[in-house]
Scaffold this motif. Structure first.
Motif, PDB file in Angstrom:
ATOM      1  N   ASP A  13     -11.610 -25.658 -21.981  1.00  0.00           N
ATOM      2  CA  ASP A  13     -11.917 -26.079 -20.451  1.00  0.00           C
ATOM      3  C   ASP A  13     -11.904 -27.947 -20.323  1.00  0.00           C
TER       4      ASP A  13
ATOM      5  N   ARG B 293     -15.732 -16.806 -20.834  1.00  0.00           N
ATOM      6  CA  ARG B 293     -15.282 -17.275 -19.128  1.00  0.00           C
ATOM      7  C   ARG B 293     -16.681 -16.496 -18.277  1.00  0.00           C
ATOM      8  N   GLU B 294     -16.785 -15.166 -18.788  1.00  0.00           N
ATOM      9  CA  GLU B 294     -16.621 -13.626 -18.215  1.00  0.00           C
ATOM     10  C   GLU B 294     -18.799 -14.533 -18.408  1.00  0.00           C
TER      11      GLU B 294
ATOM     12  N   GLN C 108      -7.144 -15.941 -26.722  1.00  0.00           N
ATOM     13  CA  GLN C 108      -7.639 -15.768 -25.823  1.00  0.00           C
ATOM     14  C   GLN C 108      -8.314 -14.870 -25.385  1.00  0.00           C
ATOM     15  N   ARG C 109      -8.487 -14.109 -26.295  1.00  0.00           N
ATOM     16  CA  ARG C 109      -9.699 -12.725 -25.620  1.00  0.00           C
ATOM     17  C   ARG C 109     -10.807 -13.059 -26.527  1.00  0.00           C
TER      18      ARG C 109
ATOM     19  N   ARG D 266     -11.651 -16.726 -25.234  1.00  0.00           N
ATOM     20  CA  ARG D 266     -12.091 -17.508 -24.509  1.00  0.00           C
ATOM     21  C   ARG D 266     -12.132 -16.595 -22.922  1.00  0.00           C
ATOM     22  N   THR D 267     -11.673 -15.399 -22.534  1.00  0.00           N
ATOM     23  CA  THR D 267     -12.558 -14.483 -21.556  1.00  0.00           C
ATOM     24  C   THR D 267     -13.413 -14.391 -21.858  1.00  0.00           C
ATOM     25  N   TYR D 268     -13.972 -14.206 -23.064  1.00  0.00           N
ATOM     26  CA  TYR D 268     -15.312 -13.641 -23.060  1.00  0.00           C
ATOM     27  C   TYR D 268     -15.977 -14.585 -22.795  1.00  0.00           C
TER      28      TYR D 268
END
Length: 522
Positions: free
Chosen positions: A301, A217-218, A210-211, A213-215
């Motif tokens: 996604d 997305r950013e 999840q970390r 994936r957040t990266y």
């Protein structure tokens, strides 16, 4: 409305295919740490909008991500162990055997010998602390509570598998061959701690996932995941959900999956996966499948739905067969399945892997479901009489590749094409006598396909030795990796060209494509 405009794919964009195992990393296999973030940085800087991966679950014999112990779990091999050093659960010296493994390929034998001892030690220290969380990963107890429907059966499965010497669940004593909610209470003593270890590994994996994936997305990069149509017989999925599959009372498959002889194999491919009881699934509203897809969309996604044609017709092989030639075609669930999926997951973005022998019925099903299919440049020569894989026949509602994880690299393919096709291919791709992937990458990006995906091997312009998987073979697959040196060289030598081509062919993925024109602004 044309069939090509009915899919969800309404922007032009580019992607790169590289499995997690292939990423740079210090401990014998690609992981979710710095190498993954450096790769993501490259994609973002080039204007690439998607990273495509193979299934992320724990692998068994043969190390294939398409034969998993669970379709819901993550592969602990992909955990960035350096974080566990920072958290005080491991010592750098304990990682020395893993750090000594090759950086350019995965040595699964040596990885297996060393990795689990190290990871088990990390759990033991975590348990001795009597704490509940690692920095940035949240509560372990809460993770178990939120994921208990799949996590506890999976942890029990892996613990029992270890207890029974690695044998498949179909060979376990009868009282352990069917999972039940009370299973944990009757586990043999030592296996309870092993089940806790397995749950902890998943807690760490998904926290790091999840970390990352957040990266992503950013950075403006989406992730395309992969959902195999079939699951392994020796898996927590089958063990926990026996009614979903066509098994005999002892849990053995009556019939198994595969494909008939094709481009990849003269005897077909005998996958051995248990086939679904589609009548049972229909009676449940396809609940098991919908839950599986919903879980996938919590991680990705977009998903690539593997072996799409199996939802129209699938190759049924007797479980006793020695190869796939004696199978027969059977009808799959068809449009009823995709109608149920659409009702349950209306925003689902799915790519149909519609490769192999594809007749008009499969195309009609894909179009009715509103899904983009796949086009493979390598398949345009030598075996496709209809030329549907030639770029000038592509349609916008498709996803284009030079090759996938199952193909030779572009350079390897060019070096092996028959002489009677070599000049035709040279002319089409304007190779000018070279055997480089890059002219093919330019053609790929120029096609009308809304999404174009390049393998990392082709970006690096590597020969056949870098092929990730050779279907129909059992050894030497899933081992290829690239290094930070190669990643940096790609950035230095090719990034400007890739960025320019993505701009030239309007693949920034930043606006919807419309099928009309407007007056010029005055």
């Amino acid at each position: 409305m044309s069939a090509s405009s009915t899919t969800w794919l309404d922007t032009r964009s580019a992607g790169v295919l590289a499995h997690i195992s292939s990423l740079p990393g210090r401990y014998g296999i690609g992981n979710l740490g710095p190498g993954a973030r450096a790769f993501m940085d490259l994609l973002a800087d080039a204007g690439v909008r998607y990273w495509q991966i193979c299934p992320i679950g724990p692998t068994g014999f043969g190390d294939s991500p398409y034969q998993l112990f669970s379709g819901r779990a993550g592969n602990p091999y992909f955990i960035d162990l350096a974080e566990l050093v920072e958290d005080g659960l491991l010592k750098e010296s304990e990682l020395a055997p893993l750090s000594a493994l090759p950086a350019e390929r995965v040595d699964y034998g040596r990885l297996y010998e060393n990795f689990w001892l190290v990871l088990g030690r990390a759990y033991d220290r975590f348990a001795d602390r009597a704490g509940d969380e690692l920095p940035g990963l949240g509560s372990f107890a809460e993770f178990r509570r939120q994921n208990q429907d799949w996590l506890e059966p999976f942890a029990d499965f892996m613990a029992l598998k270890s207890h029974f010497g690695g044998y498949p669940w179909t060979y376990w004593p009868a009282e352990y061959r069917t999972w039940r909610p009370s299973m944990r209470a009757v586990l043999p003593g030592a296996t309870r701690r092993e089940a806790d270890r397995q749950a902890f590994y998943q807690y760490v994996f998904f926290g790091q996932w999840q970390r990352l994936r957040t990266y992503a997305r950013e950075k403006g990069v989406g992730i395309i995941g992969d959902v195999p149509i079939f699951v392994a017989l020796d898996s927590a999925d089958t063990w926990q959900n026996r009614a979903v599959f066509r098994l005999d009372p002892a849990g053995q498959p009556v019939v198994v999956a595969g494909v008939p002889p094709d481009y990849f194999s003269a005897t077909g491919q005998l996958w051995g996966n248990p086939l679904y009881d589609w009548d049972y699934l229909a009676q449940t509203g396809y609940a098991w499948w919908i839950d599986r897809l919903r879980a996938a969309f919590s991680l990705y996604d977009i998903i690539r739905l593997d072996h799409f044609r199996g939802f129209d017709t699938y190759w049924e092989i007797p479980a006793t067969a020695s190869d796939a030639r004696g199978g027969v075609w059977r009808k799959g669930p068809g449009q009823a399945f995709f109608t149920a999926v659409k009702q349950a997951l209306p925003e689902a973005r799915i790519i149909a892997e519609d490769l192999g022998y594809i007749g008009p019925d499969v195309v009609a099903l894909r179009q009715a479901a509103g899904l983009p299919g796949m086009k493979i440049l390598q398949f345009a020569y030598g075996h496709d009489a209809h030329n549907v894989n030639l770029p000038h026949y592509f349609r916008p509602g498709s996803v284009a590749y030079i090759g996938t994880h199952d193909n030779n690299t572009a350079r390897g393919w060019l070096e092996a094409v028959p002489p009677e096709l070599a000049q035709q291919i040279d002319t089409y791709f304007q190779l000018h006598g070279e055997r480089s992937a890059w002219p093919m990458i330019r053609v790929l990006l120029s096609t009308v396909s809304r999404l174009a995906v390049v393998t990392m091997q082709d970006l690096l312009d590597l020969p056949a030795a870098a092929t990730l998987n050779r279907p129909g073979t059992c050894e030497g697959n899933w081992q290829w990796r690239f290094t930070m040196v190669q990643l940096n060289e790609l950035r230095r030598d090719r990034l400007p060209t890739l960025r320019d081509w993505i701009g030239t062919y309007d693949r920034a993925g930043d606006h919807a494509i419309v099928e009309y024109s407007e007056p010029m602004a005055r």
